[in-house]
Scaffold this motif. Structure first.
Motif, PDB file in Angstrom:
ATOM      1  N   SER A   1      -2.893  65.415  24.278  1.00  0.00           N
ATOM      2  CA  SER A   1      -1.442  65.464  24.092  1.00  0.00           C
ATOM      3  C   SER A   1      -1.768  64.012  24.969  1.00  0.00           C
ATOM      4  O   SER A   1      -1.093  62.830  24.727  1.00  0.00           O
ATOM      5  N   SER A   2      -1.913  63.597  26.143  1.00  0.00           N
ATOM      6  CA  SER A   2      -2.261  62.501  26.799  1.00  0.00           C
ATOM      7  C   SER A   2      -2.069  61.670  26.058  1.00  0.00           C
ATOM      8  O   SER A   2      -1.836  60.187  26.332  1.00  0.00           O
ATOM      9  N   PHE A   3      -3.786  61.881  25.418  1.00  0.00           N
ATOM     10  CA  PHE A   3      -4.523  61.013  25.078  1.00  0.00           C
ATOM     11  C   PHE A   3      -3.588  60.402  23.705  1.00  0.00           C
ATOM     12  O   PHE A   3      -3.753  58.884  23.821  1.00  0.00           O
ATOM     13  N   GLY A   4      -2.888  61.268  22.903  1.00  0.00           N
ATOM     14  CA  GLY A   4      -1.656  60.491  21.654  1.00  0.00           C
ATOM     15  C   GLY A   4      -1.143  59.109  22.153  1.00  0.00           C
ATOM     16  O   GLY A   4      -0.745  58.693  21.761  1.00  0.00           O
ATOM     17  N   ALA A   5      -0.432  60.084  23.908  1.00  0.00           N
ATOM     18  CA  ALA A   5       0.911  59.239  24.293  1.00  0.00           C
ATOM     19  C   ALA A   5       0.135  58.029  24.592  1.00  0.00           C
ATOM     20  O   ALA A   5       0.885  56.681  24.753  1.00  0.00           O
ATOM     21  N   ALA A   6      -1.146  57.989  25.311  1.00  0.00           N
ATOM     22  CA  ALA A   6      -1.228  56.695  25.357  1.00  0.00           C
ATOM     23  C   ALA A   6      -2.225  55.922  24.880  1.00  0.00           C
ATOM     24  O   ALA A   6      -1.370  55.096  25.023  1.00  0.00           O
ATOM     25  N   LYS A   7      -2.659  56.105  23.825  1.00  0.00           N
ATOM     26  CA  LYS A   7      -2.548  55.381  22.633  1.00  0.00           C
ATOM     27  C   LYS A   7      -1.563  54.850  21.734  1.00  0.00           C
ATOM     28  O   LYS A   7      -1.391  53.451  21.132  1.00  0.00           O
ATOM     29  N   ALA A   8      -0.256  55.505  21.016  1.00  0.00           N
ATOM     30  CA  ALA A   8       0.414  54.861  20.962  1.00  0.00           C
ATOM     31  C   ALA A   8       0.985  53.740  21.977  1.00  0.00           C
ATOM     32  O   ALA A   8       1.424  52.948  21.211  1.00  0.00           O
ATOM     33  N   ILE A   9       1.261  53.906  23.003  1.00  0.00           N
ATOM     34  CA  ILE A   9       1.759  52.726  24.205  1.00  0.00           C
ATOM     35  C   ILE A   9       0.273  51.299  23.871  1.00  0.00           C
ATOM     36  O   ILE A   9       1.231  50.742  23.448  1.00  0.00           O
TER      37      ILE A   9
ATOM     38  N   GLY B   1      19.035  64.555  20.945  1.00  0.00           N
ATOM     39  CA  GLY B   1      18.720  65.936  19.677  1.00  0.00           C
ATOM     40  C   GLY B   1      17.799  66.585  20.248  1.00  0.00           C
ATOM     41  O   GLY B   1      17.500  66.338  21.772  1.00  0.00           O
ATOM     42  N   ARG B   2      16.485  67.458  19.466  1.00  0.00           N
ATOM     43  CA  ARG B   2      16.067  68.306  19.361  1.00  0.00           C
ATOM     44  C   ARG B   2      14.522  68.049  19.481  1.00  0.00           C
ATOM     45  O   ARG B   2      14.278  68.113  18.108  1.00  0.00           O
ATOM     46  N   ALA B   3      13.488  68.617  20.281  1.00  0.00           N
ATOM     47  CA  ALA B   3      11.935  68.169  19.699  1.00  0.00           C
ATOM     48  C   ALA B   3      11.457  69.655  19.574  1.00  0.00           C
ATOM     49  O   ALA B   3      11.368  69.881  21.753  1.00  0.00           O
ATOM     50  N   VAL B   4      11.164  70.461  18.736  1.00  0.00           N
ATOM     51  CA  VAL B   4      10.887  71.705  18.928  1.00  0.00           C
ATOM     52  C   VAL B   4       9.524  72.135  19.037  1.00  0.00           C
ATOM     53  O   VAL B   4       8.140  70.764  18.249  1.00  0.00           O
ATOM     54  N   GLY B   5       8.410  72.548  19.396  1.00  0.00           N
ATOM     55  CA  GLY B   5       7.916  73.066  19.610  1.00  0.00           C
ATOM     56  C   GLY B   5       6.191  72.347  19.847  1.00  0.00           C
ATOM     57  O   GLY B   5       5.295  71.500  19.423  1.00  0.00           O
ATOM     58  N   VAL B   6       6.611  71.632  21.189  1.00  0.00           N
ATOM     59  CA  VAL B   6       5.762  69.843  21.858  1.00  0.00           C
ATOM     60  C   VAL B   6       4.622  70.767  22.794  1.00  0.00           C
ATOM     61  O   VAL B   6       5.034  71.377  23.691  1.00  0.00           O
ATOM     62  N   SER B   7       3.544  70.401  22.470  1.00  0.00           N
ATOM     63  CA  SER B   7       2.173  71.339  22.731  1.00  0.00           C
ATOM     64  C   SER B   7       2.416  70.142  24.004  1.00  0.00           C
ATOM     65  O   SER B   7       2.478  68.780  24.154  1.00  0.00           O
ATOM     66  N   GLY B   8       2.065  71.435  25.269  1.00  0.00           N
ATOM     67  CA  GLY B   8       2.142  69.715  26.499  1.00  0.00           C
ATOM     68  C   GLY B   8       3.263  69.793  26.760  1.00  0.00           C
ATOM     69  O   GLY B   8       3.782  69.283  28.416  1.00  0.00           O
ATOM     70  N   GLY B   9       4.531  70.148  26.168  1.00  0.00           N
ATOM     71  CA  GLY B   9       6.062  69.822  26.577  1.00  0.00           C
ATOM     72  C   GLY B   9       6.474  70.089  27.934  1.00  0.00           C
ATOM     73  O   GLY B   9       6.752  69.407  28.546  1.00  0.00           O
ATOM     74  N   LEU B  10       5.961  71.133  28.520  1.00  0.00           N
ATOM     75  CA  LEU B  10       6.824  71.727  29.208  1.00  0.00           C
ATOM     76  C   LEU B  10       6.272  70.790  30.550  1.00  0.00           C
ATOM     77  O   LEU B  10       7.356  71.490  32.227  1.00  0.00           O
ATOM     78  N   PHE B  11       5.110  70.966  31.144  1.00  0.00           N
ATOM     79  CA  PHE B  11       4.497  69.622  31.942  1.00  0.00           C
ATOM     80  C   PHE B  11       4.666  68.262  31.409  1.00  0.00           C
ATOM     81  O   PHE B  11       3.850  67.748  32.749  1.00  0.00           O
ATOM     82  N   ALA B  12       4.776  67.490  30.767  1.00  0.00           N
ATOM     83  CA  ALA B  12       4.970  66.345  30.070  1.00  0.00           C
ATOM     84  C   ALA B  12       5.606  65.299  31.027  1.00  0.00           C
ATOM     85  O   ALA B  12       6.872  65.620  31.442  1.00  0.00           O
ATOM     86  N   ASP B  13       4.758  64.100  31.366  1.00  0.00           N
ATOM     87  CA  ASP B  13       6.663  62.669  32.290  1.00  0.00           C
ATOM     88  C   ASP B  13       6.075  62.312  31.260  1.00  0.00           C
ATOM     89  O   ASP B  13       7.461  61.790  31.527  1.00  0.00           O
TER      90      ASP B  13
END
Length: 364
Positions: free
Chosen positions: A90-98, A147-159
């Motif tokens: 999940s961090s890799f995906g966010a980092a590559k998007a940025i 709104g609401r983003a559902v079922g986010v993997s890692g979302g409980l601890f994401a910054d």
């Protein structure tokens, strides 16, 4: 790229396997299933210490400037050991998007932390049967998300999260700081994935891409994550195949190892074929990262790896018989993980549609 790894890549695989086998055990993972809101901290600490979080990011932001092939090697070993945290993907995906779509200010703000692992990222549209719907459940208006983003993997601890949203009927890919965002933990089949629903209420967000380019960018990020996940699935399938083989060679029935029976030996042989096909597709997809056929390769890798892991999880339990369904032996950990990974980054139906559209020339 050759379908074979070079000497340096073999070293990455060997050392990552050694590190994970020393720090991740079944006894660590079993308690996580019964507790929502926890992950295996030893795995994530190891990932940060070993530099895995920085592997595929630019040197200018603290990365190691390697690529998807090397990150795939780490993910493969993580799949073998059932790593108890989703943040490597999940961090890799966010980092590559940025990295790919953000401006200099956004890169300077987020990429160093994501590279070090001190910041955890999430991609808030990678779940469900259709992660890229025509009208997303999150809307962007005047620079704020609702709104609401559902079922986010890692979302409980994401910054930080990358969000696929709707802005007045136009698709937009945005980035949002999750400080203060409401999170509802989901008690899931595999609680170590830290899945949560994120509720945005006038949450400030910055735009990365708008219009049709946003949908294309979002699919590219999904494909990058899908290739990492395919490696993880292949690692899990490989571990299960080896477990089934070893058990079939030692467990005896009617005076001989059960592996001597055709029904068992044929099943293990079929698993071997599925694992090797998944491995080849995953390596090929990783090597095609910046090529025109990357989405096709990623879809093929995703589909073959999902089939391999699902089949291996089911067949390994059946080969073990009654003991295969006990809590202590832990094969259910792989069943839970195989089913969870099959839904992250979009379902098989989604990737089948992507593959057919691309091959038919109607890419979206």
């Amino acid at each position: 790229m050759s379908i074979l790894y070079d000497e340096g890549q073999h070293a990455i695989a060997t050392e990552s396997r050694r590190a994970l086998e020393g720090r991740v055990s079944k006894d660590d993972l079993l308690p996580l299933l019964q507790t929502s809101g926890r992950y295996h901290e030893n795995f994530w600490t190891t990932a940060k210490e070993q530099g895995w979080t920085a592997l595929a990011l630019p040197e200018a932001f603290g990365g190691l400037a390697l690529g998807l092939v090397e990150l795939g090697l780490i993910a493969h070993q993580a799949g073998r050991s059932l790593s108890g945290a989703p943040f490597l993907t999940s961090s890799f995906g966010a980092a590559k998007a940025i990295e790919l779509y953000g401006n200099d200010t956004q890169k300077a703000r987020w990429l160093p932390g994501l590279a070090s692992g001190e910041t955890i990222g999430a991609v808030a549209f990678a779940a469900g049967p259709d992660p890229l719907p025509a009208r997303p459940g999150v809307a962007l208006k005047a620079g704020k998300l609702g709104g609401r983003a559902v079922g986010v993997s890692g979302g409980l601890f994401a910054d930080v999260a990358v969000v696929f949203a709707d802005e007045g009927g136009t698709s937009v890919l945005a980035i949002a700081d999750l400080a203060g965002v409401a999170r509802d933990a989901i008690d899931s089949f595999d609680n170590s994935r830290c899945i949560a629903d994120l509720t945005f209420a006038d949450t400030p967000a910055e735009t990365l891409v708008t219009g049709e380019a946003a949908r294309t960018a979002a699919l590219h990020i999904l494909a990058l994550q899908a290739v990492v996940t395919a490696h993880e699935q292949t690692g899990g399938a490989e571990a299960l195949m080896e477990t089934a083989r070893d058990y079939a060679l030692t467990r005896k029935a009617f005076g001989q190892p059960i592996g001597a029976f055709q029904s068992i030996k044929h099943r293990i042989a079929e698993l071997y074929g599925l694992v090797e096909l998944a491995r080849a597709n995953a390596i090929h997809a990783a090597a095609r990262e910046e090529q025109d056929d990357f989405i096709i390769a990623a879809a093929a890798a995703r589909l073959s790896a999902t089939e391999a892991y699902d089949t291996a999880a089911r067949d390994c339990v059946q080969i073990h018989g009654g003991i295969g369904v006990t809590w202590e032996i832990g094969l259910h950990l792989h069943i839970r993980r195989s089913r969870t990974l099959a839904l992250e980054q979009g379902s098989s139906f989604f990737w089948e549609d992507v593959l057919v559209d691309r091959l038919a020339g109607g890419a979206a």
